[in-house]
Design a protein around this motif. Sequence first.
Motif, PDB file in Angstrom:
ATOM      1  N   ILE A 237      12.596 -31.036 -11.917  1.00 27.81           N
ATOM      2  CA  ILE A 237      12.088 -29.936 -12.734  1.00 27.81           C
ATOM      3  C   ILE A 237      10.700 -30.341 -13.200  1.00 27.81           C
ATOM      4  CG2 ILE A 237      12.425 -28.531 -14.789  1.00 27.81           C
ATOM      5  CD1 ILE A 237      15.409 -29.135 -14.620  1.00 27.81           C
ATOM      6  N   GLY A 238       9.701 -29.643 -12.688  1.00 27.36           N
ATOM      7  CA  GLY A 238       8.325 -29.945 -13.049  1.00 27.36           C
ATOM      8  C   GLY A 238       7.839 -29.027 -14.156  1.00 27.36           C
ATOM      9  N   ILE A 239       7.178 -29.606 -15.147  1.00 29.65           N
ATOM     10  CA  ILE A 239       6.661 -28.831 -16.275  1.00 29.65           C
ATOM     11  C   ILE A 239       5.146 -28.976 -16.314  1.00 29.65           C
ATOM     12  CG2 ILE A 239       6.693 -28.509 -18.771  1.00 29.65           C
ATOM     13  CD1 ILE A 239       9.453 -29.795 -18.830  1.00 29.65           C
ATOM     14  N   SER A 240       4.457 -27.844 -16.209  1.00 28.75           N
ATOM     15  CA  SER A 240       2.996 -27.864 -16.324  1.00 28.75           C
ATOM     16  C   SER A 240       2.486 -26.446 -16.514  1.00 28.75           C
ATOM     17  CB  SER A 240       2.359 -28.487 -15.070  1.00 28.75           C
ATOM     18  OG  SER A 240       2.579 -27.674 -13.935  1.00 28.75           O
ATOM     19  N   ARG A 241       1.196 -26.339 -16.829  1.00 30.16           N
ATOM     20  CA  ARG A 241       0.595 -25.025 -17.059  1.00 30.16           C
ATOM     21  C   ARG A 241       0.263 -24.309 -15.761  1.00 30.16           C
ATOM     22  NH1 ARG A 241      -4.162 -25.161 -18.563  1.00 30.16           N
ATOM     23  NH2 ARG A 241      -4.560 -27.373 -18.200  1.00 30.16           N
ATOM     24  N   THR A 242       0.171 -25.052 -14.663  1.00 31.33           N
ATOM     25  CA  THR A 242      -0.259 -24.470 -13.393  1.00 31.33           C
ATOM     26  C   THR A 242       0.748 -24.777 -12.288  1.00 31.33           C
ATOM     27  OG1 THR A 242      -1.569 -26.467 -12.928  1.00 31.33           O
ATOM     28  CG2 THR A 242      -2.707 -24.617 -13.983  1.00 31.33           C
ATOM     29  N   THR A 243       0.733 -23.955 -11.262  1.00 31.28           N
ATOM     30  CA  THR A 243       1.606 -24.156 -10.111  1.00 31.28           C
ATOM     31  C   THR A 243       1.186 -25.407  -9.348  1.00 31.28           C
ATOM     32  OG1 THR A 243       1.879 -21.768  -9.915  1.00 31.28           O
ATOM     33  CG2 THR A 243       2.484 -23.092  -8.001  1.00 31.28           C
ATOM     34  N   PRO A 244       2.129 -26.208  -8.863  1.00 28.44           N
ATOM     35  CA  PRO A 244       1.786 -27.439  -8.145  1.00 28.44           C
ATOM     36  C   PRO A 244       0.899 -27.183  -6.932  1.00 28.44           C
ATOM     37  CG  PRO A 244       4.120 -27.387  -8.656  1.00 28.44           C
ATOM     38  CD  PRO A 244       3.582 -26.038  -9.009  1.00 28.44           C
TER      39      PRO A 244
ATOM     40  N   LEU B 106       6.331 -29.364  -2.681  1.00 29.08           N
ATOM     41  CA  LEU B 106       7.087 -28.985  -3.867  1.00 29.08           C
ATOM     42  C   LEU B 106       7.420 -27.499  -3.873  1.00 29.08           C
ATOM     43  CD1 LEU B 106       5.452 -30.961  -6.825  1.00 29.08           C
ATOM     44  CD2 LEU B 106       7.337 -31.622  -5.337  1.00 29.08           C
ATOM     45  N   VAL B 107       6.423 -26.668  -3.632  1.00 27.26           N
ATOM     46  CA  VAL B 107       6.613 -25.219  -3.716  1.00 27.26           C
ATOM     47  C   VAL B 107       7.702 -24.740  -2.760  1.00 27.26           C
ATOM     48  CG1 VAL B 107       5.505 -22.984  -3.357  1.00 27.26           C
ATOM     49  CG2 VAL B 107       4.270 -24.789  -4.547  1.00 27.26           C
ATOM     50  N   ASP B 108       7.757 -25.336  -1.567  1.00 24.42           N
ATOM     51  CA  ASP B 108       8.724 -24.903  -0.557  1.00 24.42           C
ATOM     52  C   ASP B 108      10.078 -25.605  -0.663  1.00 24.42           C
ATOM     53  OD1 ASP B 108       6.769 -23.282   0.389  1.00 24.42           O
ATOM     54  OD2 ASP B 108       6.286 -24.488   2.153  1.00 24.42           O
ATOM     55  N   SER B 109      10.184 -26.574  -1.558  1.00 32.77           N
ATOM     56  CA  SER B 109      11.419 -27.352  -1.630  1.00 32.77           C
ATOM     57  C   SER B 109      12.469 -26.677  -2.502  1.00 32.77           C
ATOM     58  CB  SER B 109      11.122 -28.750  -2.187  1.00 32.77           C
ATOM     59  OG  SER B 109      12.317 -29.467  -2.381  1.00 32.77           O
TER      60      SER B 109
ATOM     61  N   HIS C 154       9.986 -25.151 -10.943  1.00 32.43           N
ATOM     62  CA  HIS C 154       8.790 -25.233 -11.789  1.00 32.43           C
ATOM     63  C   HIS C 154       8.989 -24.464 -13.089  1.00 32.43           C
ATOM     64  CE1 HIS C 154       4.618 -25.924 -12.721  1.00 32.43           C
ATOM     65  NE2 HIS C 154       4.488 -24.644 -13.027  1.00 32.43           N
ATOM     66  N   VAL C 155       8.617 -25.110 -14.188  1.00 35.58           N
ATOM     67  CA  VAL C 155       8.636 -24.470 -15.505  1.00 35.58           C
ATOM     68  C   VAL C 155       7.199 -24.390 -15.994  1.00 35.58           C
ATOM     69  CG1 VAL C 155       9.401 -24.631 -17.907  1.00 35.58           C
ATOM     70  CG2 VAL C 155      10.948 -25.302 -16.050  1.00 35.58           C
ATOM     71  N   ASN C 156       6.706 -23.159 -16.137  1.00 34.35           N
ATOM     72  CA  ASN C 156       5.332 -22.958 -16.597  1.00 34.35           C
ATOM     73  C   ASN C 156       5.299 -23.043 -18.115  1.00 34.35           C
ATOM     74  OD1 ASN C 156       2.908 -21.272 -17.495  1.00 34.35           O
ATOM     75  ND2 ASN C 156       2.567 -21.433 -15.304  1.00 34.35           N
ATOM     76  N   LEU C 157       4.704 -24.110 -18.633  1.00 37.01           N
ATOM     77  CA  LEU C 157       4.698 -24.330 -20.079  1.00 37.01           C
ATOM     78  C   LEU C 157       3.509 -25.191 -20.466  1.00 37.01           C
ATOM     79  CD1 LEU C 157       6.083 -24.206 -22.891  1.00 37.01           C
ATOM     80  CD2 LEU C 157       7.425 -26.203 -22.211  1.00 37.01           C
ATOM     81  N   ASP C 158       2.767 -24.744 -21.459  1.00 31.64           N
ATOM     82  CA  ASP C 158       1.689 -25.533 -22.056  1.00 31.64           C
ATOM     83  C   ASP C 158       2.328 -26.395 -23.141  1.00 31.64           C
ATOM     84  OD1 ASP C 158      -0.460 -26.630 -23.353  1.00 31.64           O
ATOM     85  OD2 ASP C 158      -1.540 -24.742 -23.641  1.00 31.64           O
TER      86      ASP C 158
END
Length: 248
Positions: free
Chosen positions: A35-42, A47-50, A55-59
């Motif tokens: 579970i990746g947490i960041s403000r932007t898409t990887p 990662l995107v296709d896996s 992805h959790v979009n969070l500042d």
Amino acid sequence: MTDFLPTNTAIVTGSSRGIGLAISEFLISKGYRVIGISRTTPQSKTLVDSKSYRHVNLDLSDTKKIEFQISNILKTEPPLKILVHNAGIGNFSPHEEIPLDTLEKMLLLNFVSPILLTKLLLRDLKKNEGWIFQLHSVTALKESARGAAYAGAKAGLRHFGLNLFEEVRKSGVKLVSINPDVVDTEFYKNLDFEKDSDPGSYLNVEEVLNAFEFALGGRENLGFTEITIRPRYHRVSKKPIVRKNETF
């Protein structure tokens, strides 16, 4: 290729680029649900296709949203085994020149949010005898003429981690602080200095990943509380000053 279901979950902050992205890709390759947490898409097709990445979009500097977003994050996921605190920003201006909102955002992201995240996820990590990795900076270990607040936040989080380890080690939780020197990432994009052109004066992301893998790969009853990695030389380059009225 036959799909497999991950048996453990890892949460990585700042997963969209640089060190966090490399750690996320590595953990997926080792069979983790990440579970990746960041403000932007990887910035990674891997990662995107896996199916093993979420992805959790969070500042994370917006600390009021952390509990709401994180409290139920593991509800439908495999057991949490690894928490990686990697997200961070830097400002190395003279302290009195840093805008107040910029200073607050840096302190919240680099120091406050990792402590809050750890609090929310610690019971799961204790239950699963998991790992906490804190990606700091060599500035957490020394004094320098610039970046007092940045270094102070990194040193504070490092000290929190060392003390937390003493608190939770009886539960089987391992905590590792990784302190890299200058790394070839986008961290310096908005700063007035950058890595030197000499390859001997900076680290590559892969070298930080190697330290992470080394710590994670040890025997279950063996832990490293801290790993510091530095290049051969101590050199950075000052970026040229571009004045607004200049044309090229």
